[in-house]
Design an enzyme around this catalytic site. Sequence first.
Site, PDB file in Angstrom:
ATOM      1  CD  GLU A 214      -3.210  -1.050   0.519  1.00  0.00           C
ATOM      2  OE1 GLU A 214      -3.349   0.024   0.237  1.00  0.00           O
ATOM      3  OE2 GLU A 214      -3.523  -2.028   0.243  1.00  0.00           O
ATOM      4  CB  CYS A 248      -1.467   7.198   1.736  1.00  0.00           C
ATOM      5  SG  CYS A 248      -3.185   6.598   2.295  1.00  0.00           S
TER       6      CYS A 248
HETATM    7  P1  NAD Z   1       7.613   5.141   7.717  1.00  0.00           P
HETATM    8  O1  NAD Z   1       8.874   5.888   7.755  1.00  0.00           O
HETATM    9  O2  NAD Z   1       6.998   5.138   9.270  1.00  0.00           O
HETATM   10  O3  NAD Z   1       8.034   3.649   7.147  1.00  0.00           O
HETATM   11  C1  NAD Z   1       6.665   2.581   7.012  1.00  0.00           C
HETATM   12  C2  NAD Z   1       7.473   1.320   7.861  1.00  0.00           C
HETATM   13  O4  NAD Z   1       8.717   0.838   7.217  1.00  0.00           O
HETATM   14  C3  NAD Z   1       7.938   1.618   9.178  1.00  0.00           C
HETATM   15  O5  NAD Z   1       7.394   0.517  10.083  1.00  0.00           O
HETATM   16  C4  NAD Z   1       9.398   1.411   9.184  1.00  0.00           C
HETATM   17  O6  NAD Z   1       9.792   0.872  10.332  1.00  0.00           O
HETATM   18  C5  NAD Z   1       9.796   0.588   7.994  1.00  0.00           C
HETATM   19  N1  NAD Z   1      10.825   0.907   7.413  1.00  0.00           N
HETATM   20  C6  NAD Z   1      11.594   2.365   7.168  1.00  0.00           C
HETATM   21  N2  NAD Z   1      12.527   2.267   6.676  1.00  0.00           N
HETATM   22  C7  NAD Z   1      12.796   0.705   6.570  1.00  0.00           C
HETATM   23  C8  NAD Z   1      14.053   0.192   6.089  1.00  0.00           C
HETATM   24  N3  NAD Z   1      15.186   0.862   5.376  1.00  0.00           N
HETATM   25  N4  NAD Z   1      13.911  -1.081   5.984  1.00  0.00           N
HETATM   26  C9  NAD Z   1      12.911  -1.756   6.444  1.00  0.00           C
HETATM   27  N5  NAD Z   1      11.899  -1.284   7.037  1.00  0.00           N
HETATM   28  C10 NAD Z   1      11.981   0.335   6.928  1.00  0.00           C
HETATM   29  O7  NAD Z   1       6.460   5.482   6.692  1.00  0.00           O
HETATM   30  P2  NAD Z   1       6.527   6.410   5.438  1.00  0.00           P
HETATM   31  O8  NAD Z   1       7.059   5.350   4.546  1.00  0.00           O
HETATM   32  O9  NAD Z   1       7.276   7.602   5.527  1.00  0.00           O
HETATM   33  O10 NAD Z   1       4.954   6.368   4.958  1.00  0.00           O
HETATM   34  C11 NAD Z   1       4.740   7.727   4.220  1.00  0.00           C
HETATM   35  C12 NAD Z   1       4.419   7.006   2.841  1.00  0.00           C
HETATM   36  O11 NAD Z   1       3.411   5.999   2.971  1.00  0.00           O
HETATM   37  C13 NAD Z   1       3.891   7.940   1.802  1.00  0.00           C
HETATM   38  O12 NAD Z   1       4.354   7.772   0.566  1.00  0.00           O
HETATM   39  C14 NAD Z   1       2.250   7.668   1.926  1.00  0.00           C
HETATM   40  O13 NAD Z   1       1.582   8.086   0.557  1.00  0.00           O
HETATM   41  C15 NAD Z   1       2.506   6.298   2.178  1.00  0.00           C
HETATM   42  N6  NAD Z   1       1.007   5.651   2.667  1.00  0.00           N
HETATM   43  C16 NAD Z   1       0.428   4.852   1.748  1.00  0.00           C
HETATM   44  C17 NAD Z   1      -0.934   4.388   2.301  1.00  0.00           C
HETATM   45  C18 NAD Z   1      -1.615   3.416   1.607  1.00  0.00           C
HETATM   46  O14 NAD Z   1      -2.839   2.956   2.312  1.00  0.00           O
HETATM   47  N7  NAD Z   1      -1.529   3.287   0.288  1.00  0.00           N
HETATM   48  C19 NAD Z   1      -1.275   4.937   3.783  1.00  0.00           C
HETATM   49  C20 NAD Z   1      -0.296   5.688   4.429  1.00  0.00           C
HETATM   50  C21 NAD Z   1       1.040   6.018   3.866  1.00  0.00           C
END
Ligand code: NAD
Length: 462
Positions: A214, A248
Amino acid sequence: MKTGLDAVAPAVASLRATFDDGLTRPLDWRREQLRAMQRLLIEGEPELLGAMQSDMGKPAVEARLTDLSIVNAEIDVMLRHLERWARPERAGVPLVQQPGHATIVHEPLGVALVIAPWNYPVHLLLLPMAAAICAGNCVVGKPSELTPKTSTAIANLARRYLDTRAVLVVEGGPEETQELLRHRFDTIFYTGNGKVGRIVMEAAAQHLTPVTLELGGKSPVLVAADADVDTAARRIAWGKYLNAGQTCVAPDYVLVHERLETALVDKLRDVVRSFYGSDPRQSPDYARIVNERHFDRLCGLLAATSGHVAVGGESTRSERYIAPTVLTGIHPDDPVMEDEIFGPILPILSVRGMVEAVRFVASRPKPLALYVFASARETVDQVLQGTTSGGVGVNCTVVQVAIPGLPFGGVGPSGMGAYHGRQGFETFSHRRAVFSKPTRPDPPVQYPPYSKVKEWVLKKLM
Ligand code: NAD
């Protein structure tokens, strides 16, 4: 509080043992856990709201609506329909294979891993976990380290309310996530950015584990010449500035018919004032940016833009506050048009009509959501036929995700797979094909030695 890398392997092993023992398969166990999750949400509300307020200044009303109630409502749907969803489906049997009985049986996949981001930290962790439980799986949830208080609150509540033999929350950051990813899961459900999505998919490939991703992207809003500008401004502003743009499916940018541009910008200015007052910094209904890194990134976009700040533009680093902002005169090559903005900055681009707008959207990566504001059905159809996206809102923004009957997920770079309602149950289930035949009759027509006559009969029956 971090779970600790050493604790990951035994935790995953104990969940696998639980799954193999069959604890999670009975529908009664699933219902009981789903109801326990509802109690967690209701009785744990003060703890969860406090944690989200402290992590990112999330207004209580927004947090209740978009984080807690949505999960609660989806669980209601699961409880109402689980019996029907789990029932084997009959499939047709061709004449040549009759008599026989063909069914599709929904089986749990096994042990699921759910990795969540920070922006809706309760919703995006607990809703997929609920779907995994509903389908009869064991599940490990991994909340985001960027909302640490919420992460700890969920982990504590999960321990208190849920069956820890089958449902666990592992806290920590990328290191813990990568440690989890080294283990074999039966399905991985990841929500977050596409860069980490690739890491997840690569790790899953080592075990041939299916993934649901997602992700995000730049979700456009198209405003046609016949749109109701008042409603468009209100709904765009609400969807954009909810959670300070860290959603998102938030409108990322607007393509407005040139005839409506001035009216739309004026209305947006009025709406922002009516929602948040003349100084949104004082409004209890306006959230903050999650951390300094994202704050600096967003201020960098504002500093680099070639556009004009038509609304807002102010920021205060000590509070991680960025005002609801509208930019006009934006060129398609402007820095704000490169990546998903994920903050309260709304660029407006004017177009000569919907043909140009459709071409613009279709030439860019497939977005998670697309919004169109128009009165004529033909205009809406023209936009839908010329573009694709995970989901669509017609004359609305964001609220399409609250319809449990609609699958929620992206397409192409905005994600793969979906959940919500029945789709969530399907995502965490294996559709097992079962065909059973009585032992009699057993006509020799399909067995060797073959003959012209047997072949003729088989062809007729197929
Ligand atoms: P985040 O930084 O919290 O990362 C998400 C998860 O990935 C966390 O649990 C984190 O521990 C893990 N993570 C981070 N770096 C990692 C790595 N190097 N290796 C392994 N795991 C790792 O969240 P984010 O990515 O900043 O979230 C924002 C993004 O998510 C935006 O692009 C947004 O559009 C998208 N998003 C999508 C949805 C959807 O339902 N489609 C919903 C919310 C957010």
